[in-house]
Scaffold this active site. Structure first.
Site, PDB file in Angstrom:
ATOM      1  N   GLU A 183       0.864  -1.182   0.000  1.00  0.00           N
ATOM      2  CA  GLU A 183       0.000   0.000   0.000  1.00  0.00           C
ATOM      3  C   GLU A 183       0.901   1.233   0.000  1.00  0.00           C
ATOM      4  O   GLU A 183       1.792   1.362   0.836  1.00  0.00           O
ATOM      5  CB  GLU A 183      -0.905  -0.019   1.236  1.00  0.00           C
ATOM      6  CG  GLU A 183      -1.893   1.120   1.225  1.00  0.00           C
ATOM      7  CD  GLU A 183      -3.132   0.858   2.083  1.00  0.00           C
ATOM      8  OE1 GLU A 183      -3.365  -0.299   2.486  1.00  0.00           O
ATOM      9  OE2 GLU A 183      -3.865   1.827   2.333  1.00  0.00           O
ATOM     10  N   LYS A 303      -3.905  -0.013  13.964  1.00  0.00           N
ATOM     11  CA  LYS A 303      -4.761   1.031  13.390  1.00  0.00           C
ATOM     12  C   LYS A 303      -6.184   0.590  13.692  1.00  0.00           C
ATOM     13  O   LYS A 303      -6.631  -0.445  13.194  1.00  0.00           O
ATOM     14  CB  LYS A 303      -4.522   1.120  11.883  1.00  0.00           C
ATOM     15  CG  LYS A 303      -5.517   1.992  11.133  1.00  0.00           C
ATOM     16  CD  LYS A 303      -5.127   2.097   9.646  1.00  0.00           C
ATOM     17  CE  LYS A 303      -6.138   2.899   8.848  1.00  0.00           C
ATOM     18  NZ  LYS A 303      -5.726   3.078   7.443  1.00  0.00           N
ATOM     19  N   GLU A 307     -10.718   4.574   8.939  1.00  0.00           N
ATOM     20  CA  GLU A 307     -10.871   4.146   7.553  1.00  0.00           C
ATOM     21  C   GLU A 307     -11.411   2.717   7.469  1.00  0.00           C
ATOM     22  O   GLU A 307     -10.907   1.893   6.717  1.00  0.00           O
ATOM     23  CB  GLU A 307      -9.531   4.254   6.811  1.00  0.00           C
ATOM     24  CG  GLU A 307      -8.985   5.670   6.784  1.00  0.00           C
ATOM     25  CD  GLU A 307      -7.737   5.841   5.936  1.00  0.00           C
ATOM     26  OE1 GLU A 307      -6.895   4.929   5.930  1.00  0.00           O
ATOM     27  OE2 GLU A 307      -7.616   6.893   5.289  1.00  0.00           O
ATOM     28  N   ARG A 352     -11.664  17.409   9.609  1.00  0.00           N
ATOM     29  CA  ARG A 352     -10.923  16.187   9.924  1.00  0.00           C
ATOM     30  C   ARG A 352      -9.643  16.484  10.690  1.00  0.00           C
ATOM     31  O   ARG A 352      -9.154  15.647  11.445  1.00  0.00           O
ATOM     32  CB  ARG A 352     -10.611  15.415   8.645  1.00  0.00           C
ATOM     33  CG  ARG A 352     -10.191  13.999   8.968  1.00  0.00           C
ATOM     34  CD  ARG A 352     -10.144  13.176   7.726  1.00  0.00           C
ATOM     35  NE  ARG A 352      -8.771  12.860   7.396  1.00  0.00           N
ATOM     36  CZ  ARG A 352      -8.400  12.309   6.264  1.00  0.00           C
ATOM     37  NH1 ARG A 352      -9.299  12.040   5.338  1.00  0.00           N
ATOM     38  NH2 ARG A 352      -7.143  12.025   6.041  1.00  0.00           N
ATOM     39  N   LYS A 376       0.856  11.053  13.362  1.00  0.00           N
ATOM     40  CA  LYS A 376       1.485  11.525  12.113  1.00  0.00           C
ATOM     41  C   LYS A 376       2.041  12.933  12.315  1.00  0.00           C
ATOM     42  O   LYS A 376       1.546  13.679  13.166  1.00  0.00           O
ATOM     43  CB  LYS A 376       0.466  11.521  10.975  1.00  0.00           C
ATOM     44  CG  LYS A 376       0.115  10.113  10.490  1.00  0.00           C
ATOM     45  CD  LYS A 376      -0.733  10.137   9.226  1.00  0.00           C
ATOM     46  CE  LYS A 376      -1.063   8.706   8.797  1.00  0.00           C
ATOM     47  NZ  LYS A 376      -1.867   8.626   7.573  1.00  0.00           N
ATOM     48  N   ASP A 381      -2.669  14.472   6.684  1.00  0.00           N
ATOM     49  CA  ASP A 381      -2.166  13.211   6.140  1.00  0.00           C
ATOM     50  C   ASP A 381      -0.930  13.385   5.264  1.00  0.00           C
ATOM     51  O   ASP A 381      -1.059  13.396   4.042  1.00  0.00           O
ATOM     52  CB  ASP A 381      -3.279  12.536   5.328  1.00  0.00           C
ATOM     53  CG  ASP A 381      -3.040  11.046   5.172  1.00  0.00           C
ATOM     54  OD1 ASP A 381      -1.979  10.591   5.606  1.00  0.00           O
ATOM     55  OD2 ASP A 381      -3.915  10.360   4.631  1.00  0.00           O
ATOM     56  N   GLU A 409       3.760   9.199  -1.040  1.00  0.00           N
ATOM     57  CA  GLU A 409       2.368   9.078  -1.492  1.00  0.00           C
ATOM     58  C   GLU A 409       1.833  10.398  -2.051  1.00  0.00           C
ATOM     59  O   GLU A 409       1.150  10.412  -3.062  1.00  0.00           O
ATOM     60  CB  GLU A 409       1.498   8.610  -0.318  1.00  0.00           C
ATOM     61  CG  GLU A 409       0.018   8.593  -0.644  1.00  0.00           C
ATOM     62  CD  GLU A 409      -0.853   8.172   0.542  1.00  0.00           C
ATOM     63  OE1 GLU A 409      -0.318   7.828   1.608  1.00  0.00           O
ATOM     64  OE2 GLU A 409      -2.086   8.191   0.382  1.00  0.00           O
ATOM     65  N   TRP A 559     -13.081  13.148   1.801  1.00  0.00           N
ATOM     66  CA  TRP A 559     -12.250  12.466   0.811  1.00  0.00           C
ATOM     67  C   TRP A 559     -12.217  13.255  -0.497  1.00  0.00           C
ATOM     68  O   TRP A 559     -11.835  12.725  -1.531  1.00  0.00           O
ATOM     69  CB  TRP A 559     -12.785  11.045   0.527  1.00  0.00           C
ATOM     70  CG  TRP A 559     -12.509  10.066   1.621  1.00  0.00           C
ATOM     71  CD1 TRP A 559     -11.767  10.276   2.748  1.00  0.00           C
ATOM     72  CD2 TRP A 559     -12.966   8.716   1.702  1.00  0.00           C
ATOM     73  NE1 TRP A 559     -11.741   9.139   3.525  1.00  0.00           N
ATOM     74  CE2 TRP A 559     -12.476   8.162   2.906  1.00  0.00           C
ATOM     75  CE3 TRP A 559     -13.762   7.905   0.880  1.00  0.00           C
ATOM     76  CZ2 TRP A 559     -12.731   6.859   3.311  1.00  0.00           C
ATOM     77  CZ3 TRP A 559     -14.016   6.596   1.275  1.00  0.00           C
ATOM     78  CH2 TRP A 559     -13.510   6.077   2.480  1.00  0.00           C
TER      79      TRP A 559
HETATM   80  C1  BDP Z   1      -3.302   7.413   4.130  1.00  0.00           C
HETATM   81  C2  BDP Z   1      -3.138   6.419   3.029  1.00  0.00           C
HETATM   82  C3  BDP Z   1      -3.768   5.087   3.344  1.00  0.00           C
HETATM   83  C4  BDP Z   1      -3.289   4.606   4.710  1.00  0.00           C
HETATM   84  C5  BDP Z   1      -3.592   5.677   5.737  1.00  0.00           C
HETATM   85  C6  BDP Z   1      -3.042   5.350   7.126  1.00  0.00           C
HETATM   86  O1  BDP Z   1      -3.718   6.955   1.863  1.00  0.00           O
HETATM   87  O2  BDP Z   1      -3.404   4.190   2.329  1.00  0.00           O
HETATM   88  O3  BDP Z   1      -3.894   3.412   5.049  1.00  0.00           O
HETATM   89  O4  BDP Z   1      -2.974   6.887   5.365  1.00  0.00           O
HETATM   90  O5  BDP Z   1      -2.057   5.955   7.507  1.00  0.00           O
HETATM   91  O6  BDP Z   1      -2.389   8.442   3.877  1.00  0.00           O
HETATM   92  O7  BDP Z   1      -3.595   4.512   7.831  1.00  0.00           O
END
Ligand code: BDP
Length: 720
Positions: A183, A303, A307, A352, A376, A381, A409, A559
């Site tokens: 991923e 996690k 999501e 968010r 993070k 993100d 990413e 999103w």
């Molecule tokens: C996002 C990504 C996703 C990850 C998520 C995460 O797009 O693929 O699963 O973070 O950190 O940036 O859990």
């Protein structure tokens, strides 16, 4: 005429010496020292080595030293006795009587379990270079440091180095799935060949371990945070054990991601409620099973309730309930639980950016002592630029681990050259003001601000099966930087780049300066052509490659891009002040005061915190619209500068990598143009203002850009 031909001769001669390289050797190339003076100095000062001890860590240390010195100096360095000058003497007090005789106890007390000292000393009347540590792993780290000194052609006459890591858990997070897709991976498939493990051990595993140990990384999370419970089954645990056994001599512990619903999926239980006795028991048994196979297993990364991932909230329990239940399971064995704060639930919030803080801040002080909360670097993100996450400084009773994304990413995948040290440093040096001025994020996460024993830094890996590991030759610099900063966050981005260039490309100053200038400028350049002035999350849908400021009407509002930039006829930007979502209130008053007004907010964060009129007057005197146009255009112009600068190093870099980087830079320039044109045409539909005279006008229509699609962009596809 004559002069020219002599110059040409030299440059060809130089090129002939530069062997074709595929990047596999990373920064551990160990080619013969090119500077004849340095080479003879090193030869004069290094005649042999004595490394005492028998552990597997000492074995790999001996191996590394002998391969490296043979390559760097051009001959085998014998294992010697103390009869000559010029020995490298390495060991711990307990494993080496020689080291024990040197009275280094006081110095060693300061460097802890993983640290080391390197000193030029007289030992039994002979000149020696001593590498001493408290534990064998310190010897390995010290040896890599010593080799770096030689690889970067530093003076070794009077060595006096003391070093120990500022952060305890320095961990790569692989978002690798069991089917070997990665991923957000842009460098091929997963390194872990689960199908052939445990019987087939790919030689790359030990090269991976060497590379990590050389920069002090001491943990690896093998599996995706979007976890698959299968990894906890006996068959897979055998495979994990094979990797853990291989990594152990290099000081690398293995961690796994734990799928919260595993007790149901794997254990046949009716629930995964963290307060259910059967669920607790199930996890305790799993932990016991794992530690029987892997006594130094690091722990679980989770996690949860994010999501679509299952978590304690499915049962009306809190993140702390979930984390503590797992923490109890690994606690008897010395394991930790790393619980991620990247959460957002199914109800779309007003902002968010606020969600992690809203959910986690009230839990401060309720986590078991072996839990770290992994946050993070920014609240949205992994954007090209984000202000630091407001949780840093807001949870003093909880060790917070920072999570950076090494894989790009949101920064052009492995096609764009973006050196991330500057991004990492920007966050680490940000002042949270939680305990007055100087309460930097670095001090929060290294544990010094709030006196935590546990501390950690995680980096989402950019490593895959590509021959050069990271896809882009410069992607390696981001892996390298992550490790170096996790060891010592006070190193500068400049120094890290310097070391990396010398080891990876050349010690030739005519190459170092231009390459370094490219690296140090690259992140700001990417911000300029992607998301200047605080814009964020305007990338293409789902795979995030290229611009997509027009993205709207998706299953969740957060999103979409329009949710983040909020462009309208009046202006652009997300109002996070008290007149908007008030996310700003999650920061210390000093930050609120400064960022709360458009006059004092740093312009790099302007549209992150404010919805600003297109005509707003910027510090340059230009309107916001014009400034935006200039930023996007400068980004493109800087790409031209980057390409020209790269072209100046052709004679110092091997042909293969020179061409590869050159081609990638050409793509990057085209994509910078794509970003500029698409974003300006799109935002112009709101501003209705002209692109300032003198700037290049887009040569395609907005519609053209909207139709660009990359259905097979890497990094998405089958998941867990
Ligand atoms: C996002 C990504 C996703 C990850 C998520 C995460 O797009 O693929 O699963 O973070 O950190 O940036 O859990």
């Amino acid at each position: 005429m004559k002069k020219i031909s002599i110059l040409l001769f030299f440059s060809f001669a130089l090129q002939a010496e530069l062997k074709a390289e595929d990047g596999y050797r990373l920064w551990l190339r160990y080619d013969k020292i090119s500077d004849p003076q340095k080479l003879s100095e090193y030869k004069r000062l290094i005649h042999g080595c004595i490394i005492e001890g028998n552990s597997s860590t000492i074995q790999v240390t001996k191996n590394e030293l002998s391969i490296a010195l043979k390559g760097l100096l051009g001959y085998d360095i014998p294992s010697s006795s103390l009869s000559t000058d010029g020995l490298i003497i390495a060991g711990t007090i307990s494993s080496s009587p020689l080291i024990a005789s040197l009275k280094l106890e006081d110095a060693l007390k300061k460097v802890g379990d993983e640290g080391f000292i390197i000193r030029s000393m007289i030992v039994a009347g002979k000149k020696a270079i001593v590498i001493a540590a408290n534990k064998d792993i310190g010897i390995l780290y010290g040896t890599f440091n010593f080799l770096r000194v030689i690889q970067t052609q530093q003076d070794i006459k009077q060595l006096a180095i003391e070093s120990s890591p500022k952060i305890k858990l320095r961990v790569l997070n692989h978002w690798d799935n069991l089917d070997r897709t990665v991923e957000r991976g842009y460098a091929g498939f997963s390194l872990w060949d689960w199908h052939k493990l445990p019987d087939y051990i790919d030689p790359r595993y030990s090269d991976y371990a060497r590379a990590n140990a050389s920069i002090g990384i001491n943990g690896t999370v093998l599996t995706n945070v979007n976890a698959n419970a299968l990894i906890l089954t006996p068959d897979y645990l055998k495979k994990v054990t094979a990797l853990a056994d291989l990594f152990r001599p290099y000081g690398i512990r293995v961690y796994l991601t734990a799928r919260f619903s595993a007790p149901i999926e794997m254990g046949g239980l009716k629930t995964a409620d963290p307060l259910d006795p059967l669920v607790k028991q199930w996890w305790k048994e799993r932990a016991k099973e794992i530690y029987e196979l892997i006594p130094d297993f690091g722990g679980f990364v989770v996690k949860a309730n994010s999501e679509g991932q299952p978590g304690p909230q499915n049962y009306g329990r809190s993140h702390a309930d979930g984390a503590n239940m797992l923490a109890e399971a690994v606690q008897p064995f010395g394991g930790v639980v790393i619980w991620r704060a990247f959460v957002y639930d199914n109800n779309v919030p007003d902002d968010r950016a606020k969600q992690a803080f809203t959910e986690f801040k009230p839990l401060d002080g309720t986590f078991n002592s072996n839990v770290l909360v992994q946050v993070k670097n920014g609240a949205i993100d992994f954007q090209p630029r984000e202000p630091f996450h407001p949780l840093f400084g807001a949870m003093p009773k909880t060790p917070l681990m920072i999570e950076f994304q090494i894989t790009q990413e949101y920064l052009g995948f492995s096609t764009h050259l973006v050196y991330l040290s500057t991004l990492f440093k920007e966050t680490l040096e940000s002042d949270t003001y939680s305990k007055g001025a100087g309460s930097t994020v670095a001090k929060v996460i290294d544990g010094t601000l709030d006196r935590h024993q546990l501390s950690g830094m995680a980096g989402v890996a950019n490593i895959g099966t590509d021959r050069n590991w990271c896809g882009h030759p410069f992607g390696q610099a981001n892996w390298y930087s992550f490790g170096r900063l996790a060891w010592d966050h006070e190193l500068s981005a400049d120094q890290i780049a310097d070391e990396w260039i010398r080891m990876t490309f050349s010690n030739n100053t005519t190459a170092i300066q231009p390459i370094k200038s490219i690296m140090l400028a690259s992140r700001d350049i990417a911000v300029s052509y992607m998301t200047p002035l605080g814009l964020h999350h305007i990338m293409a849908w789902d795979h995030h490659y290229g611009p997509g400021p027009w993205i709207k009407d998706k299953p969740r509002r957060d999103w979409t891009s329009v949710y983040y930039h909020k462009a309208d006829s009046l202006g652009v930007g997300f109002d996070r002040t008290s007149s908007g979502s008030n996310a700003l209130a999650q920061y210390a008053p000093e930050i609120q005061n400064r960022y709360g007004s458009t006059e004092t907010c740093p312009e790099k964060y302007l549209l992150w915190f404010h919805h600003v009129s297109w005509k707003f007057k910027m510090k340059s005197g230009k309107s916001l619209w014009d400034e935006l146009c200039y930023h996007y255009s400068n980004g493109v112009d800087s790409m031209r500068w980057m390409r020209n600068t790269w072209n100046t190093v052709s004679s110092s870099v091997d042909e293969d990598r020179f061409k590869q980087v050159g081609t990638l830079l050409a793509i990057q320039e085209n994509e910078a143009i794509w970003w500029r044109n698409a974003c300006l045409l799109y935002f112009q539909t709101f501003s209705h203002m002209p692109i300032p005279t003198g700037l290049t006008l887009p040569d395609k229509t907005l519609d053209y850009y909207k139709k660009i699609e990359h259905p097979f962009a890497p990094g998405i596809g089958p998941k867990w």
